[in-house]
Design a protein around this motif. Structure first.
Motif, PDB file in Angstrom:
ATOM      1  N   SER A 104      56.176   5.681  13.342  1.00 21.57           N
ATOM      2  CA  SER A 104      56.711   6.039  14.656  1.00 21.57           C
ATOM      3  C   SER A 104      56.452   7.512  14.939  1.00 21.57           C
ATOM      4  CB  SER A 104      58.219   5.760  14.725  1.00 21.57           C
ATOM      5  OG  SER A 104      58.942   6.745  14.009  1.00 21.57           O
ATOM      6  N   LYS A 105      56.436   7.849  16.224  1.00 21.77           N
ATOM      7  CA  LYS A 105      56.208   9.235  16.619  1.00 21.77           C
ATOM      8  C   LYS A 105      57.315  10.148  16.101  1.00 21.77           C
ATOM      9  CE  LYS A 105      54.700  10.291  20.684  1.00 21.77           C
ATOM     10  NZ  LYS A 105      54.566  10.427  22.150  1.00 21.77           N
ATOM     11  N   ASP A 106      58.547   9.650  16.131  1.00 26.40           N
ATOM     12  CA  ASP A 106      59.665  10.488  15.695  1.00 26.40           C
ATOM     13  C   ASP A 106      59.593  10.804  14.205  1.00 26.40           C
ATOM     14  OD1 ASP A 106      60.749  10.795  18.168  1.00 26.40           O
ATOM     15  OD2 ASP A 106      62.237   9.204  17.957  1.00 26.40           O
ATOM     16  N   LEU A 107      59.195   9.829  13.395  1.00 27.18           N
ATOM     17  CA  LEU A 107      59.061  10.088  11.956  1.00 27.18           C
ATOM     18  C   LEU A 107      57.935  11.089  11.689  1.00 27.18           C
ATOM     19  CD1 LEU A 107      59.551   6.547  10.344  1.00 27.18           C
ATOM     20  CD2 LEU A 107      61.118   8.489  10.247  1.00 27.18           C
ATOM     21  N   LEU A 108      56.837  10.951  12.413  1.00 26.42           N
ATOM     22  CA  LEU A 108      55.727  11.897  12.258  1.00 26.42           C
ATOM     23  C   LEU A 108      56.139  13.290  12.716  1.00 26.42           C
ATOM     24  CD1 LEU A 108      52.756   9.646  13.403  1.00 26.42           C
ATOM     25  CD2 LEU A 108      52.891  10.849  11.210  1.00 26.42           C
ATOM     26  N   ALA A 109      56.890  13.353  13.804  1.00 29.95           N
ATOM     27  CA  ALA A 109      57.364  14.653  14.296  1.00 29.95           C
ATOM     28  C   ALA A 109      58.260  15.319  13.261  1.00 29.95           C
ATOM     29  CB  ALA A 109      58.109  14.477  15.613  1.00 29.95           C
ATOM     30  N   ARG A 110      59.165  14.541  12.679  1.00 29.05           N
ATOM     31  CA  ARG A 110      60.044  15.087  11.640  1.00 29.05           C
ATOM     32  C   ARG A 110      59.231  15.560  10.442  1.00 29.05           C
ATOM     33  NH1 ARG A 110      64.400  10.529  10.615  1.00 29.05           N
ATOM     34  NH2 ARG A 110      64.851  11.865   8.815  1.00 29.05           N
ATOM     35  N   PHE A 111      58.220  14.795  10.079  1.00 22.84           N
ATOM     36  CA  PHE A 111      57.376  15.167   8.939  1.00 22.84           C
ATOM     37  C   PHE A 111      56.731  16.535   9.175  1.00 22.84           C
ATOM     38  CE2 PHE A 111      53.172  15.491   7.026  1.00 22.84           C
ATOM     39  CZ  PHE A 111      53.434  15.221   5.693  1.00 22.84           C
ATOM     40  N   TYR A 112      56.112  16.718  10.348  1.00 27.19           N
ATOM     41  CA  TYR A 112      55.417  17.980  10.617  1.00 27.19           C
ATOM     42  C   TYR A 112      56.391  19.137  10.822  1.00 27.19           C
ATOM     43  CZ  TYR A 112      50.821  15.835  10.799  1.00 27.19           C
ATOM     44  OH  TYR A 112      49.650  15.199  10.453  1.00 27.19           O
ATOM     45  N   CYS A 113      57.545  18.849  11.409  1.00 30.91           N
ATOM     46  CA  CYS A 113      58.567  19.886  11.555  1.00 30.91           C
ATOM     47  C   CYS A 113      59.067  20.333  10.179  1.00 30.91           C
ATOM     48  CB  CYS A 113      59.723  19.358  12.400  1.00 30.91           C
ATOM     49  SG  CYS A 113      61.068  20.539  12.636  1.00 30.91           S
ATOM     50  N   ASP A 114      59.372  19.367   9.319  1.00 36.59           N
ATOM     51  CA  ASP A 114      59.822  19.689   7.956  1.00 36.59           C
ATOM     52  C   ASP A 114      58.738  20.439   7.183  1.00 36.59           C
ATOM     53  OD1 ASP A 114      62.091  18.310   8.627  1.00 36.59           O
ATOM     54  OD2 ASP A 114      61.627  16.520   7.441  1.00 36.59           O
ATOM     55  N   LEU A 115      57.495  20.016   7.377  1.00 33.46           N
ATOM     56  CA  LEU A 115      56.381  20.686   6.704  1.00 33.46           C
ATOM     57  C   LEU A 115      56.272  22.136   7.166  1.00 33.46           C
ATOM     58  CD1 LEU A 115      53.885  20.542   4.856  1.00 33.46           C
ATOM     59  CD2 LEU A 115      52.574  19.729   6.835  1.00 33.46           C
ATOM     60  N   GLY A 116      56.448  22.358   8.464  1.00 32.96           N
ATOM     61  CA  GLY A 116      56.373  23.714   9.001  1.00 32.96           C
ATOM     62  C   GLY A 116      57.401  24.640   8.379  1.00 32.96           C
ATOM     63  N   PHE A 117      58.644  24.170   8.272  1.00 36.32           N
ATOM     64  CA  PHE A 117      59.691  25.008   7.675  1.00 36.32           C
ATOM     65  C   PHE A 117      59.459  25.217   6.181  1.00 36.32           C
ATOM     66  CE2 PHE A 117      62.223  24.142  11.515  1.00 36.32           C
ATOM     67  CZ  PHE A 117      62.686  25.435  11.761  1.00 36.32           C
ATOM     68  N   SER A 118      58.984  24.186   5.499  1.00 38.56           N
ATOM     69  CA  SER A 118      58.693  24.340   4.067  1.00 38.56           C
ATOM     70  C   SER A 118      57.605  25.381   3.855  1.00 38.56           C
ATOM     71  CB  SER A 118      58.256  22.990   3.471  1.00 38.56           C
ATOM     72  OG  SER A 118      59.274  22.031   3.597  1.00 38.56           O
ATOM     73  N   GLN A 119      56.564  25.327   4.670  1.00 38.38           N
ATOM     74  CA  GLN A 119      55.480  26.312   4.574  1.00 38.38           C
ATOM     75  C   GLN A 119      55.985  27.706   4.938  1.00 38.38           C
ATOM     76  OE1 GLN A 119      53.001  24.322   7.437  1.00 38.38           O
ATOM     77  NE2 GLN A 119      51.634  23.469   5.884  1.00 38.38           N
ATOM     78  N   LEU A 120      56.810  27.772   5.977  1.00 36.81           N
ATOM     79  CA  LEU A 120      57.303  29.057   6.467  1.00 36.81           C
ATOM     80  C   LEU A 120      58.082  29.812   5.403  1.00 36.81           C
ATOM     81  CD1 LEU A 120      57.680  30.949   8.941  1.00 36.81           C
ATOM     82  CD2 LEU A 120      59.696  29.601   9.536  1.00 36.81           C
ATOM     83  N   PHE A 121      58.962  29.101   4.703  1.00 33.47           N
ATOM     84  CA  PHE A 121      59.825  29.768   3.736  1.00 33.47           C
ATOM     85  C   PHE A 121      59.287  29.737   2.310  1.00 33.47           C
ATOM     86  CE2 PHE A 121      62.875  28.685   7.180  1.00 33.47           C
ATOM     87  CZ  PHE A 121      63.121  29.998   7.574  1.00 33.47           C
ATOM     88  N   MET A 122      58.098  29.158   2.152  1.00 34.41           N
ATOM     89  CA  MET A 122      57.406  29.247   0.866  1.00 34.41           C
ATOM     90  C   MET A 122      56.192  30.165   0.991  1.00 34.41           C
ATOM     91  SD  MET A 122      59.005  27.633  -1.499  1.00 34.41           S
ATOM     92  CE  MET A 122      57.744  27.505  -2.759  1.00 34.41           C
ATOM     93  N   ASP A 123      56.241  31.031   2.025  1.00 33.25           N
ATOM     94  CA  ASP A 123      55.192  32.028   2.254  1.00 33.25           C
ATOM     95  C   ASP A 123      53.812  31.410   2.435  1.00 33.25           C
ATOM     96  OD1 ASP A 123      57.005  34.170   2.072  1.00 33.25           O
ATOM     97  OD2 ASP A 123      56.914  34.101  -0.109  1.00 33.25           O
ATOM     98  N   GLY A 124      53.770  30.298   3.154  1.00 30.50           N
ATOM     99  CA  GLY A 124      52.483  29.693   3.475  1.00 30.50           C
ATOM    100  C   GLY A 124      51.786  30.456   4.586  1.00 30.50           C
ATOM    101  N   SER A 125      50.563  30.076   4.872  1.00 31.81           N
ATOM    102  CA  SER A 125      49.812  30.703   5.953  1.00 31.81           C
ATOM    103  C   SER A 125      50.534  30.478   7.278  1.00 31.81           C
ATOM    104  CB  SER A 125      48.407  30.092   6.024  1.00 31.81           C
ATOM    105  OG  SER A 125      47.812  30.336   7.275  1.00 31.81           O
ATOM    106  N   LEU A 126      50.728  31.550   8.044  1.00 30.75           N
ATOM    107  CA  LEU A 126      51.415  31.410   9.326  1.00 30.75           C
ATOM    108  C   LEU A 126      50.586  30.599  10.313  1.00 30.75           C
ATOM    109  CD1 LEU A 126      53.059  34.937   9.682  1.00 30.75           C
ATOM    110  CD2 LEU A 126      54.172  32.774   9.136  1.00 30.75           C
ATOM    111  N   ASP A 127      49.279  30.581  10.132  1.00 28.76           N
ATOM    112  CA  ASP A 127      48.437  29.702  10.951  1.00 28.76           C
ATOM    113  C   ASP A 127      48.772  28.239  10.665  1.00 28.76           C
ATOM    114  OD1 ASP A 127      47.113  31.728  12.240  1.00 28.76           O
ATOM    115  OD2 ASP A 127      45.422  31.763  10.848  1.00 28.76           O
ATOM    116  N   ASP A 128      48.940  27.917   9.376  1.00 27.63           N
ATOM    117  CA  ASP A 128      49.309  26.548   9.002  1.00 27.63           C
ATOM    118  C   ASP A 128      50.701  26.204   9.528  1.00 27.63           C
ATOM    119  OD1 ASP A 128      46.919  26.231   7.672  1.00 27.63           O
ATOM    120  OD2 ASP A 128      47.751  26.680   5.688  1.00 27.63           O
ATOM    121  N   VAL A 129      51.595  27.184   9.462  1.00 24.90           N
ATOM    122  CA  VAL A 129      52.969  26.973   9.933  1.00 24.90           C
ATOM    123  C   VAL A 129      52.985  26.624  11.419  1.00 24.90           C
ATOM    124  CG1 VAL A 129      55.178  28.116  10.391  1.00 24.90           C
ATOM    125  CG2 VAL A 129      54.038  28.450   8.184  1.00 24.90           C
ATOM    126  N   THR A 130      52.313  27.447  12.226  1.00 26.06           N
ATOM    127  CA  THR A 130      52.315  27.203  13.672  1.00 26.06           C
ATOM    128  C   THR A 130      51.588  25.902  14.014  1.00 26.06           C
ATOM    129  OG1 THR A 130      50.369  28.650  13.898  1.00 26.06           O
ATOM    130  CG2 THR A 130      52.524  29.634  14.309  1.00 26.06           C
TER     131      THR A 130
END
Length: 289
Positions: A104-130
């Motif tokens: 579903s779109k909502d599950l995919l949205a949650r996946f990418y949102c969660d991925l963004g925050f995980s990358q953000l606070f694990m010092d991932g590339s800000l390009d990948d985060v955005t």
């Protein structure tokens, strides 16, 4: 009922990356599991308790099967890790989810949102985060899921703040507040209230960090009113405190002190250091009382 049980068994088994053979071991044959999962001619009802026990399925889950599509349980675990600031564990859990199986779109949205925050606070590339947050917002989120959109906008605001693009950061921060307020107006369950409160707290703490004090104070008032109307004191102490430090930053000492007293008065109801944790994550020195 059998069809519902079979589908739930299949989804949970896949969530656990367990084969039919592994599930069947010591209970029945692989063919029996396949028959159950595929709504075949299954007659061995006496095996159901052992099967659901091995999969750690609660009877209530069978009654509400819709909550357990592929990835749902994993995403809930990820989001709990994010809310408790266990970012490394969240990223590890996300790596186990096969996003191509999210249906579903909502599950995919949650996946990418969660991925963004995980990358953000694990010092991932800000390009990948955005990219992750943009994917969540514009490719997968339905219009009904304002909370995921708000979380994603907040993530974008934090990312752009780290890139020192203050105007873009403020733009996304205001969008996060806008979507948050829509979500707050559509709370129907206690669970929704809890998650929205966590989002609101993250939003106002970030707003304090970027010195948007008027917006912070207004949002704190809105959330505190909703919490009181719902007879919920969860995080109420934290919102008094955030509004207090925001007023203090504007040199409104007397008003701030009243809020600090109200916040301290709620310690017996809610002992929490959520605000300090959120401020520490972004390495911000909180205003001392």
């Amino acid at each position: 009922m059998l069809k519902k049980i079979g589908l739930l068994v299949k989804e949970r088994r896949q969530d656990l990356h367990m084969s039919q053979v592994e599930l069947a071991k010591g209970i029945c044959t692989q063919t029996t599991i396949s028959t159950l999962e595929n709504n075949g001619c299954f007659s061995k009802w006496e095996l159901i308790p052992e099967i659901i026990k091995r999969l750690d399925i609660d009877v209530k889950e069978i009654e509400n099967k819709s909550l357990y599509r592929y990835g749902e349980r994993n995403l809930r675990q990820v989001e709990l890790c994010l809310l408790t600031h266990k970012f490394s564990k969240a990223l590890k859990l996300l790596s186990k989810i096969k996003k191509e199986n999210l249906d579903s779109k909502d599950l995919l949205a949650r996946f990418y949102c969660d991925l963004g925050f995980s990358q953000l606070f694990m010092d991932g590339s800000l390009d990948d985060v955005t990219t992750s947050f943009t994917t969540a917002i514009y490719k997968h989120t339905s219009k009904n899921n304002q909370m995921v959109i708000s979380w994603s906008f907040l993530g974008m605001a934090i990312a752009y703040q780290r890139l020192r693009l203050q105007k873009r950061s403020l733009e996304y921060f205001k969008l996060a507040i806008s979507k948050l307020n829509i979500s707050l107006r559509n709370i129907h369950k206690k669970e929704d209230l809890w998650v929205n409160t966590q989002l609101a707290l993250a939003v106002v703490v970030f707003g304090f960090e970027i010195s948007e004090h008027q917006l912070v104070q207004k949002e704190c008032d809105l959330v505190m009113n909703i919490l009181r109307c719902n007879y919920s004191y969860y995080c109420l102490k934290d919102f008094y405190y955030v509004k207090g430090i925001s007023l203090k930053a504007e040199n409104k000492e007397e008003a701030a002190e009243k809020l600090f007293m109200q916040s301290n008065g709620l310690c017996c109801l809610r002992s929490s250091n959520n605000v300090q944790k959120l401020l520490k994550i972004n390495q911000y020195d909180v205003v001392k009382q």
